[in-house]
Write a protein that holds these residues in place. Structure first.
Motif, PDB file in Angstrom:
ATOM      1  N   PRO A 118       0.813  -1.222   0.000  1.00 60.49           N
ATOM      2  CA  PRO A 118       0.000   0.000   0.000  1.00 60.49           C
ATOM      3  C   PRO A 118       0.843   1.268   0.000  1.00 60.49           C
ATOM      4  CG  PRO A 118      -0.850  -1.590   1.572  1.00 60.49           C
ATOM      5  CD  PRO A 118       0.468  -2.113   1.113  1.00 60.49           C
ATOM      6  N   ARG A 119       0.397   2.241  -0.773  1.00 62.09           N
ATOM      7  CA  ARG A 119       1.128   3.497  -0.916  1.00 62.09           C
ATOM      8  C   ARG A 119       1.343   4.174   0.425  1.00 62.09           C
ATOM      9  NH1 ARG A 119       4.661   5.163  -4.260  1.00 62.09           N
ATOM     10  NH2 ARG A 119       5.718   5.999  -2.435  1.00 62.09           N
ATOM     11  N   TRP A 120       0.354   4.094   1.319  1.00 68.26           N
ATOM     12  CA  TRP A 120       0.480   4.817   2.584  1.00 68.26           C
ATOM     13  C   TRP A 120       1.604   4.234   3.447  1.00 68.26           C
ATOM     14  CZ3 TRP A 120      -0.242   2.483   7.331  1.00 68.26           C
ATOM     15  CH2 TRP A 120      -0.921   1.256   7.352  1.00 68.26           C
ATOM     16  N   ARG A 121       1.835   2.940   3.345  1.00 67.87           N
ATOM     17  CA  ARG A 121       2.944   2.352   4.089  1.00 67.87           C
ATOM     18  C   ARG A 121       4.289   2.749   3.473  1.00 67.87           C
ATOM     19  NH1 ARG A 121      -0.573  -2.508   5.475  1.00 67.87           N
ATOM     20  NH2 ARG A 121      -0.647  -2.440   7.764  1.00 67.87           N
ATOM     21  N   THR A 145       1.271 -12.257  15.041  1.00 69.06           N
ATOM     22  CA  THR A 145       1.396 -12.434  16.488  1.00 69.06           C
ATOM     23  C   THR A 145       0.686 -11.315  17.231  1.00 69.06           C
ATOM     24  OG1 THR A 145       3.534 -13.534  16.171  1.00 69.06           O
ATOM     25  CG2 THR A 145       3.054 -12.702  18.378  1.00 69.06           C
ATOM     26  N   GLN A 146       0.702 -10.115  16.679  1.00 68.18           N
ATOM     27  CA  GLN A 146       0.070  -8.975  17.343  1.00 68.18           C
ATOM     28  C   GLN A 146      -1.436  -9.142  17.524  1.00 68.18           C
ATOM     29  OE1 GLN A 146      -0.397  -5.357  14.460  1.00 68.18           O
ATOM     30  NE2 GLN A 146       1.260  -6.594  13.605  1.00 68.18           N
ATOM     31  N   PRO A 182       1.794 -10.572  23.101  1.00 74.40           N
ATOM     32  CA  PRO A 182       1.429 -10.221  21.724  1.00 74.40           C
ATOM     33  C   PRO A 182       1.124  -8.737  21.536  1.00 74.40           C
ATOM     34  CG  PRO A 182       0.388 -12.281  22.336  1.00 74.40           C
ATOM     35  CD  PRO A 182       1.037 -11.752  23.580  1.00 74.40           C
ATOM     36  N   ALA A 183       0.554  -8.097  22.554  1.00 73.67           N
ATOM     37  CA  ALA A 183       0.221  -6.679  22.446  1.00 73.67           C
ATOM     38  C   ALA A 183       1.464  -5.814  22.249  1.00 73.67           C
ATOM     39  CB  ALA A 183      -0.549  -6.223  23.684  1.00 73.67           C
ATOM     40  N   ALA A 184       2.639  -6.322  22.651  1.00 80.21           N
ATOM     41  CA  ALA A 184       3.885  -5.556  22.516  1.00 80.21           C
ATOM     42  C   ALA A 184       4.681  -5.970  21.280  1.00 80.21           C
ATOM     43  CB  ALA A 184       4.743  -5.745  23.760  1.00 80.21           C
ATOM     44  N   TYR A 185       4.120  -6.868  20.469  1.00 82.38           N
ATOM     45  CA  TYR A 185       4.880  -7.387  19.330  1.00 82.38           C
ATOM     46  C   TYR A 185       5.254  -6.286  18.335  1.00 82.38           C
ATOM     47  CZ  TYR A 185       6.343  -9.874  15.222  1.00 82.38           C
ATOM     48  OH  TYR A 185       7.088 -10.296  14.150  1.00 82.38           O
ATOM     49  N   VAL A 186       4.354  -5.340  18.072  1.00 82.21           N
ATOM     50  CA  VAL A 186       4.636  -4.279  17.102  1.00 82.21           C
ATOM     51  C   VAL A 186       5.862  -3.482  17.524  1.00 82.21           C
ATOM     52  CG1 VAL A 186       3.778  -2.100  16.146  1.00 82.21           C
ATOM     53  CG2 VAL A 186       2.280  -4.098  16.225  1.00 82.21           C
ATOM     54  N   GLU A 187       5.971  -3.177  18.820  1.00 84.86           N
ATOM     55  CA  GLU A 187       7.120  -2.410  19.294  1.00 84.86           C
ATOM     56  C   GLU A 187       8.394  -3.234  19.233  1.00 84.86           C
ATOM     57  OE1 GLU A 187       5.970  -0.817  23.099  1.00 84.86           O
ATOM     58  OE2 GLU A 187       4.906   0.839  22.120  1.00 84.86           O
ATOM     59  N   LEU A 188       8.300  -4.515  19.552  1.00 82.44           N
ATOM     60  CA  LEU A 188       9.458  -5.389  19.434  1.00 82.44           C
ATOM     61  C   LEU A 188       9.926  -5.463  17.981  1.00 82.44           C
ATOM     62  CD1 LEU A 188      10.337  -8.656  21.118  1.00 82.44           C
ATOM     63  CD2 LEU A 188      10.044  -8.754  18.647  1.00 82.44           C
ATOM     64  N   ALA A 189       8.975  -5.638  17.051  1.00 79.58           N
ATOM     65  CA  ALA A 189       9.326  -5.734  15.638  1.00 79.58           C
ATOM     66  C   ALA A 189       9.910  -4.431  15.110  1.00 79.58           C
ATOM     67  CB  ALA A 189       8.103  -6.136  14.822  1.00 79.58           C
ATOM     68  N   SER A 190       9.466  -3.312  15.659  1.00 79.65           N
ATOM     69  CA  SER A 190      10.017  -2.020  15.245  1.00 79.65           C
ATOM     70  C   SER A 190      11.487  -1.928  15.621  1.00 79.65           C
ATOM     71  CB  SER A 190       9.235  -0.881  15.898  1.00 79.65           C
ATOM     72  OG  SER A 190       7.878  -0.889  15.489  1.00 79.65           O
ATOM     73  N   PRO A 203       6.206   1.627  13.887  1.00 80.82           N
ATOM     74  CA  PRO A 203       5.028   0.962  14.459  1.00 80.82           C
ATOM     75  C   PRO A 203       3.776   1.132  13.619  1.00 80.82           C
ATOM     76  CG  PRO A 203       6.253   2.141  16.157  1.00 80.82           C
ATOM     77  CD  PRO A 203       6.825   2.568  14.841  1.00 80.82           C
ATOM     78  N   ARG A 204       3.627   2.256  12.954  1.00 80.23           N
ATOM     79  CA  ARG A 204       2.446   2.484  12.117  1.00 80.23           C
ATOM     80  C   ARG A 204       2.477   1.612  10.875  1.00 80.23           C
ATOM     81  NH1 ARG A 204       3.259   8.745  11.535  1.00 80.23           N
ATOM     82  NH2 ARG A 204       1.526   8.604  10.045  1.00 80.23           N
ATOM     83  N   VAL A 205       3.677   1.341  10.373  1.00 79.88           N
ATOM     84  CA  VAL A 205       3.813   0.471   9.204  1.00 79.88           C
ATOM     85  C   VAL A 205       3.531  -0.984   9.576  1.00 79.88           C
ATOM     86  CG1 VAL A 205       5.441  -0.417   7.484  1.00 79.88           C
ATOM     87  CG2 VAL A 205       5.446   2.020   8.064  1.00 79.88           C
ATOM     88  N   ILE A 206       4.039  -1.418  10.710  1.00 80.46           N
ATOM     89  CA  ILE A 206       3.930  -2.819  11.127  1.00 80.46           C
ATOM     90  C   ILE A 206       2.548  -3.147  11.680  1.00 80.46           C
ATOM     91  CG2 ILE A 206       4.851  -4.552  12.749  1.00 80.46           C
ATOM     92  CD1 ILE A 206       7.525  -2.947  12.587  1.00 80.46           C
ATOM     93  N   ARG A 207       1.909  -2.167  12.301  1.00 78.21           N
ATOM     94  CA  ARG A 207       0.615  -2.434  12.933  1.00 78.21           C
ATOM     95  C   ARG A 207      -0.446  -2.779  11.891  1.00 78.21           C
ATOM     96  NH1 ARG A 207       0.627   1.572  15.966  1.00 78.21           N
ATOM     97  NH2 ARG A 207       1.450   0.468  17.780  1.00 78.21           N
ATOM     98  N   ILE A 208      -1.124  -3.878  12.088  1.00 78.84           N
ATOM     99  CA  ILE A 208      -2.172  -4.346  11.183  1.00 78.84           C
ATOM    100  C   ILE A 208      -3.451  -3.545  11.417  1.00 78.84           C
ATOM    101  CG2 ILE A 208      -3.668  -6.318  10.654  1.00 78.84           C
ATOM    102  CD1 ILE A 208      -1.262  -8.127  11.330  1.00 78.84           C
ATOM    103  N   ARG A 209      -4.047  -3.094  10.321  1.00 78.38           N
ATOM    104  CA  ARG A 209      -5.301  -2.349  10.444  1.00 78.38           C
ATOM    105  C   ARG A 209      -6.441  -3.281  10.852  1.00 78.38           C
ATOM    106  NH1 ARG A 209      -6.814   1.559   5.589  1.00 78.38           N
ATOM    107  NH2 ARG A 209      -8.586   1.779   7.023  1.00 78.38           N
TER     108      ARG A 209
END
Length: 317
Positions: free
Chosen positions: A66-69, A147-148, A184-192, A258-264
């Protein structure tokens, strides 16, 4: 009445895995490659046989990048861009099988769901949000970003393949914590912090899974890690001088990662939970039969139809 059980499959993952895992020597009556088609049908049939879901959805990449990512992080999936500069690089013999897979699933009556400007990941996140809390949800994919979404309270688990075997392993919060060292709730930050080379996400230099998990546990969250780095909080069991410097140098990246990795979870899919119930009959028998015959899919087609409990005449092998 029993609680509904939704199975969501990451369709692109399934057909890529099938293409690379099923012998390419498998050919249809006219000599065309059919290994990804057969493998995808067989995998969905196996999942239905083992999981016995009451509802099923096939998530589709309407926009794989996606362009926004990309606007947030220019390196996002750059290494997978084809020579034309925008489409995904796909093996030549897989490319013609993809639309056939979609036509087969649709003809059978399975919901194939995508959304403009969204990846299959975002479709799956939205379906999880739609269904969570009303029953159980199992997401079938090897993509660790899912995982998130894992949430024991909401009944959301992740199904991942067991190596190269046909088996699948179920991941809940305990397994996620064991694998990554965070909830799992912290997965996005870990992946970042760690990054993900498969998606072109660079991460912070010198920080891997274990270090990221340790820093998040020590400082509470990504914002806490960044504050400590900015304050020069170098300490035993916490940040080293090199790590603090790397985090400060990655400030712009950490603003957007985090905004890129976080699933909508908010796409306008226009579908209700009731519409994801397993089909009671083949949606388009003529198209289904034509495709099964044209591509020599008698065995996997029959297996999938029987797994779904559909009244259908067995096609010839």
């Amino acid at each position: 009445m029993a609680a509904p059980q939704l199975l969501v499959v990451d369709t692109s993952y399934l057909f890529f895995r099938a293409f690379h895992g099923v012998p390419g020597t498998l050919r249809g009556p006219s000599g065309e490659p059919i290994n990804a088609i057969r493998g995808t049908l067989d995998t969905i049939a196996r999942l239905v046989e083992e999981r016995r879901p009451t509802h099923l959805a096939c998530a589709w990449d309407q926009d794989w990048r996606p362009r926004w990512r990309v606007d947030l992080l220019a390196s996002y999936k750059t290494h997978r861009v084809a020579a034309d500069g925008h489409s995904e690089e796909i093996p030549e013999e897989l490319l013609p099988q993809i639309p056939v897979i979609r036509r087969l699933l649709t003809a059978l009556g399975l919901p194939v769901l995508g959304a403009a400007g969204a990846e299959a990941d975002d479709v799956i996140g939205t379906l999880v949000a739609l269904f969570a809390g009303t029953g159980t949800v199992a997401v079938a994919s090897a993509d660790r970003d899912f995982t998130q979404l894992v949430d024991d309270t909401a009944g959301v688990g992740l199904l991942t393949p067991v190596g190269r075997t046909p088996g699948w392993r179920e991941i809940h919060e305990a397994e996620a914590r064991e694998a990554y060292g965070v909830d799992p709730a912290a997965y996005v930050e870990l992946a970042s912090l760690r990054g993900d080379s498969s998606d072109g996400i660079p991460g912070v230099a010198g920080i891997g899974d274990r270090t990221a998990a340790r820093l998040l546990a020590r400082y509470g969250d990504l914002a806490g890690v960044r504050r400590a780095a900015a304050d020069g909080a170098v300490e035993k069991g916490g940040l080293s001088a090199r790590q603090a410097a790397s985090i400060r140098a990655a400030a712009d990246y950490l603003e957007v990662a985090p905004r890129v990795i976080r699933i909508r979870r908010d796409l306008p899919l226009g579908v209700t939970a009731e519409e994801l119930a397993l089909p009671r009959e083949v949606a388009d028998p003529a198209v289904w039969a034509q495709l099964v015959e044209a591509y020599g899919l008698g065995s996997p087609a029959t297996r999938l139809a029987e797994a779904l409990g559909l009244p259908i005449r067995k096609a010839p092998r």
